[in-house]
Design a protein around this motif. Structure first.
Motif, PDB file in Angstrom:
ATOM      1  N   GLY A   1       0.801  -1.208   0.000  1.00 43.01           N
ATOM      2  CA  GLY A   1       0.000   0.000   0.000  1.00 43.01           C
ATOM      3  C   GLY A   1       0.840   1.267   0.000  1.00 43.01           C
ATOM      4  O   GLY A   1       2.011   1.255   0.393  1.00 43.01           O
ATOM      5  N   THR A   2       0.229   2.342  -0.423  1.00 40.59           N
ATOM      6  CA  THR A   2       0.915   3.635  -0.428  1.00 40.59           C
ATOM      7  C   THR A   2       1.041   4.173   0.992  1.00 40.59           C
ATOM      8  O   THR A   2       0.089   4.150   1.762  1.00 40.59           O
ATOM      9  N   ARG A   3       2.241   4.626   1.336  1.00 36.28           N
ATOM     10  CA  ARG A   3       2.463   5.171   2.671  1.00 36.28           C
ATOM     11  C   ARG A   3       1.878   6.573   2.747  1.00 36.28           C
ATOM     12  O   ARG A   3       2.017   7.381   1.838  1.00 36.28           O
ATOM     13  N   VAL A   4       1.214   6.851   3.856  1.00 33.51           N
ATOM     14  CA  VAL A   4       0.530   8.127   4.029  1.00 33.51           C
ATOM     15  C   VAL A   4       1.301   8.998   5.010  1.00 33.51           C
ATOM     16  O   VAL A   4       1.733   8.524   6.060  1.00 33.51           O
ATOM     17  N   SER A   5       1.479  10.258   4.653  1.00 28.28           N
ATOM     18  CA  SER A   5       2.145  11.215   5.541  1.00 28.28           C
ATOM     19  C   SER A   5       1.074  12.109   6.172  1.00 28.28           C
ATOM     20  O   SER A   5       0.337  12.786   5.473  1.00 28.28           O
ATOM     21  N   TYR A   6       1.003  12.087   7.492  1.00 30.56           N
ATOM     22  CA  TYR A   6       0.008  12.873   8.211  1.00 30.56           C
ATOM     23  C   TYR A   6       0.622  14.179   8.697  1.00 30.56           C
ATOM     24  O   TYR A   6       1.749  14.185   9.204  1.00 30.56           O
ATOM     25  N   PRO A   7      -0.089  15.300   8.582  1.00 30.76           N
ATOM     26  CA  PRO A   7       0.447  16.578   9.072  1.00 30.76           C
ATOM     27  C   PRO A   7       0.558  16.576  10.596  1.00 30.76           C
ATOM     28  O   PRO A   7      -0.130  15.824  11.280  1.00 30.76           O
ATOM     29  N   ILE A   8       1.394  17.450  11.112  1.00 29.16           N
ATOM     30  CA  ILE A   8       1.639  17.530  12.548  1.00 29.16           C
ATOM     31  C   ILE A   8       0.356  17.839  13.317  1.00 29.16           C
ATOM     32  O   ILE A   8       0.153  17.353  14.434  1.00 29.16           O
ATOM     33  N   GLU A   9      -0.564  18.638  12.715  1.00 31.02           N
ATOM     34  CA  GLU A   9      -1.812  18.973  13.395  1.00 31.02           C
ATOM     35  C   GLU A   9      -2.666  17.731  13.657  1.00 31.02           C
ATOM     36  O   GLU A   9      -3.270  17.598  14.720  1.00 31.02           O
ATOM     37  N   ILE A  10      -2.713  16.820  12.669  1.00 28.11           N
ATOM     38  CA  ILE A  10      -3.489  15.591  12.826  1.00 28.11           C
ATOM     39  C   ILE A  10      -2.873  14.710  13.912  1.00 28.11           C
ATOM     40  O   ILE A  10      -3.579  14.123  14.749  1.00 28.11           O
ATOM     41  N   LYS A  11      -1.535  14.607  13.920  1.00 27.13           N
ATOM     42  CA  LYS A  11      -0.865  13.787  14.929  1.00 27.13           C
ATOM     43  C   LYS A  11      -1.131  14.303  16.330  1.00 27.13           C
ATOM     44  O   LYS A  11      -1.434  13.532  17.256  1.00 27.13           O
ATOM     45  N   MET A  12      -1.030  15.632  16.516  1.00 23.81           N
ATOM     46  CA  MET A  12      -1.257  16.217  17.836  1.00 23.81           C
ATOM     47  C   MET A  12      -2.722  16.083  18.244  1.00 23.81           C
ATOM     48  O   MET A  12      -3.031  15.864  19.422  1.00 23.81           O
ATOM     49  N   LYS A  13      -3.633  16.194  17.290  1.00 23.11           N
ATOM     50  CA  LYS A  13      -5.055  16.028  17.608  1.00 23.11           C
ATOM     51  C   LYS A  13      -5.340  14.599  18.033  1.00 23.11           C
ATOM     52  O   LYS A  13      -6.108  14.363  18.977  1.00 23.11           O
ATOM     53  N   ALA A  14      -4.725  13.634  17.356  1.00 20.19           N
ATOM     54  CA  ALA A  14      -4.899  12.229  17.720  1.00 20.19           C
ATOM     55  C   ALA A  14      -4.373  11.957  19.127  1.00 20.19           C
ATOM     56  O   ALA A  14      -4.998  11.244  19.920  1.00 20.19           O
ATOM     57  N   ILE A  15      -3.215  12.535  19.441  1.00 17.38           N
ATOM     58  CA  ILE A  15      -2.640  12.372  20.777  1.00 17.38           C
ATOM     59  C   ILE A  15      -3.551  12.981  21.824  1.00 17.38           C
ATOM     60  O   ILE A  15      -3.794  12.401  22.893  1.00 17.38           O
ATOM     61  N   GLU A  16      -4.063  14.171  21.530  1.00 14.51           N
ATOM     62  CA  GLU A  16      -4.955  14.854  22.463  1.00 14.51           C
ATOM     63  C   GLU A  16      -6.212  14.028  22.729  1.00 14.51           C
ATOM     64  O   GLU A  16      -6.656  13.887  23.876  1.00 14.51           O
ATOM     65  N   MET A  17      -6.809  13.463  21.673  1.00 20.77           N
ATOM     66  CA  MET A  17      -8.014  12.651  21.829  1.00 20.77           C
ATOM     67  C   MET A  17      -7.719  11.380  22.615  1.00 20.77           C
ATOM     68  O   MET A  17      -8.517  10.944  23.446  1.00 20.77           O
ATOM     69  N   LYS A  18      -6.547  10.789  22.374  1.00 15.57           N
ATOM     70  CA  LYS A  18      -6.152   9.579  23.103  1.00 15.57           C
ATOM     71  C   LYS A  18      -5.981   9.889  24.585  1.00 15.57           C
ATOM     72  O   LYS A  18      -6.423   9.115  25.450  1.00 15.57           O
ATOM     73  N   LEU A  19      -5.360  11.005  24.898  1.00 14.29           N
ATOM     74  CA  LEU A  19      -5.191  11.401  26.301  1.00 14.29           C
ATOM     75  C   LEU A  19      -6.532  11.697  26.956  1.00 14.29           C
ATOM     76  O   LEU A  19      -6.675  11.565  28.187  1.00 14.29           O
ATOM     77  N   ALA A  20      -7.502  12.092  26.146  1.00 10.67           N
ATOM     78  CA  ALA A  20      -8.837  12.388  26.668  1.00 10.67           C
ATOM     79  C   ALA A  20      -9.667  11.137  26.873  1.00 10.67           C
ATOM     80  O   ALA A  20     -10.790  11.206  27.374  1.00 10.67           O
ATOM     81  N   GLY A  21      -9.119   9.969  26.490  1.00  8.07           N
ATOM     82  CA  GLY A  21      -9.828   8.715  26.692  1.00  8.07           C
ATOM     83  C   GLY A  21     -10.735   8.312  25.566  1.00  8.07           C
ATOM     84  O   GLY A  21     -11.556   7.406  25.712  1.00  8.07           O
ATOM     85  N   VAL A  22     -10.612   8.960  24.411  1.00  9.32           N
ATOM     86  CA  VAL A  22     -11.442   8.600  23.258  1.00  9.32           C
ATOM     87  C   VAL A  22     -10.970   7.250  22.711  1.00  9.32           C
ATOM     88  O   VAL A  22      -9.761   7.022  22.560  1.00  9.32           O
TER      89      VAL A  22
END
Length: 382
Positions: free
Chosen positions: A2-23
């Motif tokens: 599969g094609t490798r996907v590059s995620y922007p820093i904003e998406i990575k930080m949002k994912a981390i924030e949601m994970k820390l929030a227990g989502v």
């Protein structure tokens, strides 16, 4: 493969924030369109280890902090540099609209910066302009027309507000009469559009006591303190996790109470509630179904203040959209806009407090006749 996907820093930080929030992981992957849960786990590992520099590096190129890539030969290095240069030119075209709507002054400036690396002819080919055009623009570069002055003023307004405003707001604060279509065209021409992206978050958790949804998404109030909304947001930018509890007046969007703390408990939200002044009869306070809001202590304090409680339906952040939007704007227009993902707790508190002051007293809102919340309230009283 599969094609490798590059995620922007904003998406990575949002994912981390949601994970820390227990989502839940699957909810994060679905809402942010992330392909694999292993990607999320890797980002969380880097975050916990303090390796935030790795979040900014391109996919497949995780170098040691402070170091760049190593090349097998000088030819490989030159090829990489040439590829990078072409990419930079392509980015320049997209941002500044060069080739689509050519900006002579910008082209002249760019050619002067790159002529030590490439010839004028090569640069002009990449930019899609002819050499005679470049030399003509360079000759007339010192002559400033009325349009140049107008564009310069628009650019100064965009920079003054850190590119938080769109063309409608820039039009409303421009010192002379000007068409909003003209402002929009100029902002597109130079790449000065609003750079803020709205980010959404889904609330989770089981409520202990649920009040009816009295607000029912009717976010219009006839007087101050008629309808209030409240929520908690996460501030994962300091040395430790912090939280912001705030109460917003639906009438003019003003933040009328706030608390920044390190523990998301009942005392935390009670501190915010106790900052409210004397309220009119039948004031409604709307929140989500978080455990701190459904707790006995909070419900008791609300009743003692003569407030009628209202709550969103579970998993429906749109029922509390005004405060959700404010918290999103706060992060997007400060931390994400300025690239601040790790700093001191004191700096995080200062940024949040400064933004709330700016939001209440300076930041105009179209729905308030292009006035900031406090001024709108004051003019309504007069």
């Amino acid at each position: 493969m599969g094609t490798r996907v590059s995620y922007p820093i904003e998406i990575k930080m949002k994912a981390i924030e949601m994970k820390l929030a227990g989502v839940p992981n699957m909810e994060i992957l679905e809402s942010l369109t992330i392909r694999n849960v292993s990607q999320l786990k890797k980002w969380m590992k880097w975050y916990k280890n303090g390796e935030l520099h790795r979040l900014k590096q391109p996919v497949g190129k995780q170098y040691t902090y402070g170091k760049g890539p190593e090349y097998e030969s000088e030819t490989a290095k030159l090829q990489a540099e040439n590829r990078y240069l072409k990419q930079q030119i392509e980015v320049f075209k997209k941002v500044q609209r060069v080739g689509k709507e050519v900006v002579p002054r910008v082209v002249v400036k760019l050619v002067e910066e790159l002529r030590g690396i490439m010839t004028v002819g090569e640069i002009c080919v990449h930019l899609g302009v002819s050499r005679p055009s470049y030399y003509r623009w360079k000759k007339n570069n010192s002559v400033e027309t009325r349009k140049d002055i107008r564009d310069k003023k628009i650019g100064e307004l965009c920079k003054l507000h850190k590119f938080r405003y769109g063309y409608r707001k820039i039009t409303s604060i421009y010192e002379e009469a000007i068409s909003k279509n003209t402002v929009q065209r100029v902002m597109r021409k130079y790449g000065w559009q609003c750079r803020v992206k709205v980010k959404k978050r889904t609330r989770t958790g089981q409520p202990a006591y649920v009040a009816p949804n009295l607000l029912e998404r009717d976010f219009v109030a006839k007087r101050p303190f008629e309808k209030l909304v409240t929520d908690i947001t996460y501030l994962p930018f300091g040395q430790s996790m912090m939280y912001l509890s705030s109460i917003q007046d639906v009438y003019n969007g003003e933040i009328v109470a706030k608390t920044i703390g390190f523990t998301q408990d009942t005392e935390f939200v009670l501190d915010t509630l106790n900052q409210l002044p004397e309220l009119p009869k039948d004031c409604i306070l709307h929140s989500d179904q978080g455990s701190v809001y459904t707790s006995y202590a909070y419900q008791k304090a609300v009743k003692e203040k003569g407030i009628t409680m209202s709550m969103s339906r579970k998993g429906t952040p749109a029922d509390n959209s005004p405060i959700e939007t404010f918290h999103s704007s706060l992060k997007s227009e400060t931390f994400y806009l300025d690239g601040i993902y790790r700093t001191t707790n004191a700096h995080v508190i200062q940024i949040v407090e400064n933004y709330i002051t700016y939001y209440n007293n300076t930041r105009i809102q179209t729905k308030l006749n292009s006035q900031p919340p406090v001024k709108y309230r004051q003019l309504a009283v007069i």
